[in-house]
Each structure stands twice: as C-alpha cells, then as structure tokens.
Design an enzyme around this catalytic site. Sequence first.
Site, PDB file in Angstrom:
ATOM      1  N   HIS A 177      -2.336  -0.586   6.109  1.00 22.86           N
ATOM      2  CA  HIS A 177      -3.460  -0.526   5.244  1.00 22.86           C
ATOM      3  C   HIS A 177      -4.266  -1.890   5.567  1.00 22.86           C
ATOM      4  CE1 HIS A 177      -6.133   1.193   2.284  1.00 22.86           C
ATOM      5  NE2 HIS A 177      -5.797   2.465   2.692  1.00 22.86           N
TER       6      HIS A 177
ATOM      7  N   TYR B  92       1.053  -1.261   0.074  1.00 22.97           N
ATOM      8  CA  TYR B  92      -0.084   0.000   0.186  1.00 22.97           C
ATOM      9  C   TYR B  92       0.749   1.245   0.020  1.00 22.97           C
ATOM     10  CZ  TYR B  92      -2.242   3.919   1.831  1.00 22.97           C
ATOM     11  OH  TYR B  92      -2.703   5.382   1.746  1.00 22.97           O
TER      12      TYR B  92
HETATM   13  C1  GCO Z   1      -4.212   7.231   4.532  1.00 28.18           C
HETATM   14  C2  GCO Z   1      -5.218   6.501   3.933  1.00 28.18           C
HETATM   15  C3  GCO Z   1      -5.907   6.779   2.374  1.00 28.18           C
HETATM   16  C4  GCO Z   1      -6.925   6.051   2.206  1.00 28.18           C
HETATM   17  C5  GCO Z   1      -7.789   6.687   1.015  1.00 28.18           C
HETATM   18  C6  GCO Z   1      -9.031   5.845   0.512  1.00 28.18           C
HETATM   19  O1  GCO Z   1      -3.945   6.902   5.577  1.00 28.18           O
HETATM   20  O2  GCO Z   1      -4.020   8.341   4.003  1.00 28.18           O
HETATM   21  O3  GCO Z   1      -5.025   5.186   4.032  1.00 28.18           O
HETATM   22  O4  GCO Z   1      -4.578   6.812   1.400  1.00 28.18           O
HETATM   23  O5  GCO Z   1      -6.428   4.956   1.283  1.00 28.18           O
HETATM   24  O6  GCO Z   1      -8.214   7.644   1.805  1.00 28.18           O
HETATM   25  O7  GCO Z   1      -9.628   6.437  -0.060  1.00 28.18           O
HETATM   26 MG    MG Z   2      -4.348   4.818   6.133  1.00 20.78          MG
END
Ligand code: GCO
Ligand code: MG
Length: 421
Positions: A227, A177
Amino acid sequence: MLDELTSFTQPWPARDELRITGVTAIATAPGGIPLVVVKVTTSDDGLYGLGCATFTQRWRAVVTYVEEHLARLIVGRHPADIEDLVRLARFSSYWREGPVGNNAISGLDQALWDIAGKRAGLPVYELLGGRVRAAADTYLHAEGATIEQALDQAELLRDRGLRHVRIQVGASGAGHYGARPTRLVTDPDAPYPQGWQVSEYLASVPRLFEAARERLGERLELLHDVHSRLTPKQAVVLARSLEPYRLFFLEDVLPPEHWDRLPEVRENSPVPLAVGELTTSVTDAARLVLHGGVDFIRSHVSDLGGLTPARKVAAAAELVGVRTAWHGPGDTSPIGAAANVTLDVTSPAFGIQEGHEYPDAVHDVFPGTLRIERGWLRPNDAPGWGIDLDEAAAARFPPELSGHDAWAAKVRGLDGGLIAP
Ligand code: GCO
Ligand code: MG
C-alpha cells in the site's frame, strides 16, 4: 442551448431512431461502502444500461459530474458509438483525467456496453471477441493482528479451494495496511504514540511469509500489498527479503509520485511487482506497462474511464508480456466487478483477479452479482453485464459522508508526519 450542444456533438446521422434519453447516477451503500452506478436510459422503453462509477472517497462529486455535466452532452445521442461518446465526455472538459471525471465517464462507458449487449442479446464478453479462458482465477484476502491469525484465515481460504491468497498482518499503533493492530500504542513517549514504524514492517513481513510457507506449503500462491508506504531502497530491501518465499506478486511498493523509480526496484529483485490501482489515466497505466515498471498492471477500471480505455491497457500489456490483475476491492460495484471479469476472460494478458465477496444486501440491490466458486469467477451469460439494479432496494441504503472520506490519510509516523497511502 441543449439542442445546440446536442446537434454540435452529433457528428453523423444515426442508423435508426434509438436515442439516449437520460444519464443519471445512483449512489447506494448496501455493504456500508458508498457505491456509484450510472444508469443510461433510451427511447426504447425498458432498454437501459448500468455502469460502475464508484469513487467511494468522493462519491458526491461523481454524482454531480454525471448529472450536471455529462448528461447534457450525451442525451439525444445514439448509444451505439461508445468510443466516440467516451472521447466526447473526456475531451469536452479540456482538462482531462482524474478520478472524479474518469469514474463518471466509466459509468457512462460501461452502461453503453451494457446497452450494446442487451441490443445484441449477447454478454459483453462476446462483443469483445469472445473468451480466451473459461473463468478468472481469483485471490481473496487473509488478515490478522498476529501472524497466527492471518495464517488461520489463509488456511480457511485454501480449504475453500482458493489457489491464491493475499496475506496481511497487523502491528502496533496504526497496524499495517489491511490488518488490525496488535495494540493501539507503538511508543507512549513519541510525539504521535500510535505511529507506524517502517523498521517493524520490514522485519515482520519476511517473518510472516516464512511462517506462511511452513504452514501452508509450496503450492498455495501468496500475495502481499504494501500500500505504497516505502521508499525505492526500502522496496528493494523488502523484495529481496521475500525472495525465498516465492511470492506471486508484491503489490504497490511505491506511491504514484515515485513510480518512475519502479524499474530500479524491479531490476533489483525477481519478486514480481504489481502496481496500478492508483492510476487515474490510461496514459499513466500505459506508461507503467510500457516502461518496464510492472509485472502485473492492476488499475482500477473505473478510474481509467471504463472498459474502453482498460481494453487498450490490456492490449498493450499483451504485447509486452505484462499481465493484468485488475483492482477489485469492495469499493467496486458489482457492475465494475463484472467488467473486470469480462476483461479477464477476453484478454490473453490476464494474470489474476482480485476478488471481493459481497454481503447479501449487495446481492439484493444488484441481482446477478457474480459469486466466487472455489476461487473462480465466471461472467454472466445474460445479455450485457447480466446484472440489474433494484432501485427501491438501493434507496434503502443511502450512503453517508463518512470515514471513507479521510480513510487514506490515517497513517502517521511516530513523529506525527503523514505517510503516503
Ligand atoms: C486493494 C486495495 C484496496 C484499496 C481501496 C481504497 O488492493 O484491494 O489496496 O483495498 O485500499 O480500494 O479505497
Ligand atoms: Mg492494493
């Protein structure tokens, strides 16, 4: 019918003649990411409020909720009774919670706070009792296909004055992620060649943070976002392997379906856990805070239903020693980002703020959008949120049904099975 509803929901005589005349939703994607904003207009010409209702993966559903279901309950009411209006919006559907409804209600809620600020001539932070700090310390994201690339970015952020940096590194196939893959195929002979491998992940993250400490030193605070891809035992293994690198927090180790097991992970390692961007109810956020599952609560304010419920979560956090880290990615409108910072500077429970640097087009559509300066975010001093919406500019960036719809379901294992985001 509308009159019947309006008189049914108007529970007491209003103090003056001011009334809500319209509740609409504006969807726009000036940075490529669909954003939704609710606009509440009033009988006082020129007095209106704006609130963030961004659920980027299902933005059209939010627009429909606002315009077809919410507006008819609210038009005709006085804008001052914010708590009552958001309770009315919430309970009127009988089945409550969920990201579509909560985002719609958040748009209404934040727009009403904006109106309250404009009526008083005060920024929202003064309506909440004033500041307990001057600014919110903020983290930004560093990422790269390789450890070296990710650390190059982290170094740039540190040199720009940031004190906190989230670092993500890629891998083969789907990558991890928040970072690009190193190569597209993980195993050409597997049923799903671009699959994600948890063993590669669990081995690579400690290597990343070992290298990060070596290169960036001890002072920079380091963060990482899993994530939600791990089991409780894998989460303990990862947390323990990261202990030598003194993380500021480790984010979202488990998917929401397994949050009941967070206390077990938390008890088994001193690495602070940050969880909550997937909370879609104030009750779930309160459970995380009160039942020992988190060190940092990082709900997405509009997914809780707005500033009004989020303040309650912040108050609960303050009472039990949990800190806040409100979710603030690019799929938050600048109004939502301003609401985050308002909570940050008014709550003793503040821990850290996730920052996003909006592209110029977003600043054009939302004049007054906050800017991060050497890692600090400060609220606007203008009345309300101090942020406007240029509707003509917004119309130049119509959002599309796009990759965002399925974005969260793109990771599969080598066997082809979907992995929870
Ligand atoms: C973060 C998040 C986001 C989400 C996103 C989904 O910690 O910033 O995990 O990047 O993945 O908001 O729409
Ligand atoms: Mg996040």
